[in-house]
Design an enzyme around this catalytic site. Structure first.
Site, short mmCIF file in Angstrom:
data_model
loop_
_atom_site.label_atom_id
_atom_site.label_comp_id
_atom_site.label_asym_id
_atom_site.label_seq_id
_atom_site.Cartn_x
_atom_site.Cartn_y
_atom_site.Cartn_z
CG HIS A 43 18.94 36.06 32.40
ND1 HIS A 43 17.72 35.93 33.01
CD2 HIS A 43 18.69 36.24 31.09
CE1 HIS A 43 16.77 36.01 32.10
NE2 HIS A 43 17.31 36.20 30.92
CB SER B 233 17.39 33.07 30.48
OG SER B 233 16.91 33.00 29.16
CE LYS C 183 15.41 39.67 31.84
NZ LYS C 183 14.21 38.95 31.42
N1 PLP Z 1 18.72 40.47 27.21
C1 PLP Z 1 18.40 39.32 27.85
C2 PLP Z 1 19.44 38.27 28.01
C3 PLP Z 1 17.09 39.14 28.36
O1 PLP Z 1 16.76 38.00 28.98
C4 PLP Z 1 16.13 40.16 28.19
C5 PLP Z 1 14.73 40.01 28.69
O2 PLP Z 1 14.14 38.98 28.59
C6 PLP Z 1 16.51 41.32 27.52
C7 PLP Z 1 17.80 41.45 27.05
C8 PLP Z 1 15.55 42.46 27.34
O3 PLP Z 1 15.43 43.13 28.55
P1 PLP Z 1 14.23 44.19 28.77
O4 PLP Z 1 13.08 43.40 29.29
O5 PLP Z 1 14.77 45.20 29.73
O6 PLP Z 1 13.94 44.79 27.42
#
Ligand code: PLP
Length: 311
Positions: free
Chosen positions: A126, A98, A157
């Site tokens: 992402h 990201s 997201k």
């Molecule tokens: N994995 C990645 C690559 C993320 O960007 C995020 C959130 O920022 C997460 C996991 C965690 O996701 P969640 O918000 O559903 O806990």
């Protein structure tokens, strides 16, 4: 409830996998998987820039840990060779990263995994819902849907529900998680309203690929117009478009000026990104119109000239 089971089935169908298991968040899915799957006789090989939740999930397991340089296939191969002494190997990577909007070289990773008998895990937070011709994610974009073993992703997201996560993959693995994954066993499941909205989002994506295609076109429009205007956009083909500026103060004042023009973009600098790599991160959305994108490029050009980021 039955709506949770229906959503799990829908997620598995969307990703063309055998089964899926829901969590309250993808952070929980990442916290649960490594400990449940790997023993001290196994090895996990992780990209050094993986998301914090993958890093934390790996910390919770007792497997042997290898960290390879970001998207560096030579380093991954060396670590896979070293890890041959272990019972089982799992390569873990974000599908798309990201901060820089770059996409993991999944074809090469899967080839190496085949050569060294390893499993591949990707975190698709992402990517789910917009990357690839039908929005299935990085594995679809790169043509390796049948090679990636395990996918973790979020409903919070692109799928718009603001919460929820899951693991999807082979049925025996999902059965194991239902028995052994601590965030699944010892935490509440998703509220029904969140299940309903995620389920509808998946329906929309499975009915037609219009949303995914329009995201790709808008991303391309923004990236090419910004590059033509003289900006450097990091990453490739990803709707997260980091406008690289270098200087932390420049990123902050430009982001503020963009907000004054009604455009909400975020400046990032050290310690969130390395020193000297300050940027403004722009996120293209399916609801942006072509006019919105053009107005954003015009505003960037004006603000960039004003602050000396452009000649
Ligand atoms: N994995 C990645 C690559 C993320 O960007 C995020 C959130 O920022 C997460 C996991 C965690 O996701 P969640 O918000 O559903 O806990």
């Amino acid at each position: 409830q039955s709506i949770h089971k229906d959503l799990e089935e829908k997620i598995a169908r969307f990703h063309q996998r055998e089964d899926a298991i829901l969590y309250a968040s993808c952070f929980d899915a990442n916290a649960g998987i490594f400990e449940a799957l790997l023993t001290p006789e196994d090895a996990v090989l992780s990209d050094e820039l993986n998301h914090a939740s993958i890093i934390d999930g790996i910390r919770l397991c007792k497997a042997n840990k290898y960290r390879y340089k970001h998207m560096d296939m030579k380093d991954l191969e060396a670590k896979l060779q070293d890890a041959q002494k272990h019972r089982l190997r799992l390569v873990a990577t974000d599908g798309a990263f990201s901060m820089d909007g770059d996409i993991a070289p999944l074809r090469e990773i899967c080839q190496l995994a085949e050569k060294y008998n390893a499993l591949v895990f990707i975190d698709e937070c992402h990517a789910t819902g917009f990357l690839g011709p039908n929005g299935r994610g990085t594995d679809e974009l790169l043509g390796v849907m049948d090679k990636v073993t395990i996918i973790n992703s979020t409903l919070g997201k692109a799928l718009g529900g603001a919460a929820g996560g899951y693991t999807t993959g082979p049925k025996p693995l999902i059965d194991l998680l239902r028995q052994r994954s601590r965030p699944y066993l010892f935490s509440n499941s998703l509220p029904p309203a969140v299940v309903g909205s995620a389920s509808k989002a998946l329906d929309l994506l499975m009915e037609s690929n219009a949303i995914a295609q329009s995201m790709a076109a808008k991303t391309q429009r923004f990236r090419s117009k910004m590059t033509a205007a003289g900006f450097t956009i990091s990453g490739k083909d990803h709707p997260i478009c980091p406008v690289m500026l270098g200087d932390a103060r420049l990123a902050a004042v430009m982001a503020e000026d963009m907000l004054n023009r009604g455009i909400y973009v975020i400046g990032f600098s050290y310690p969130v990104v390395p020193k000297g790599k300050a940027r403004i991160r722009v996120q293209i959305s399916a609801v942006h119109s072509d006019e919105d994108i053009d107005r954003c490029v015009e505003a960037f050009t004006e603000v960039g000239r004003k602050h000396g980021a452009l000649p």
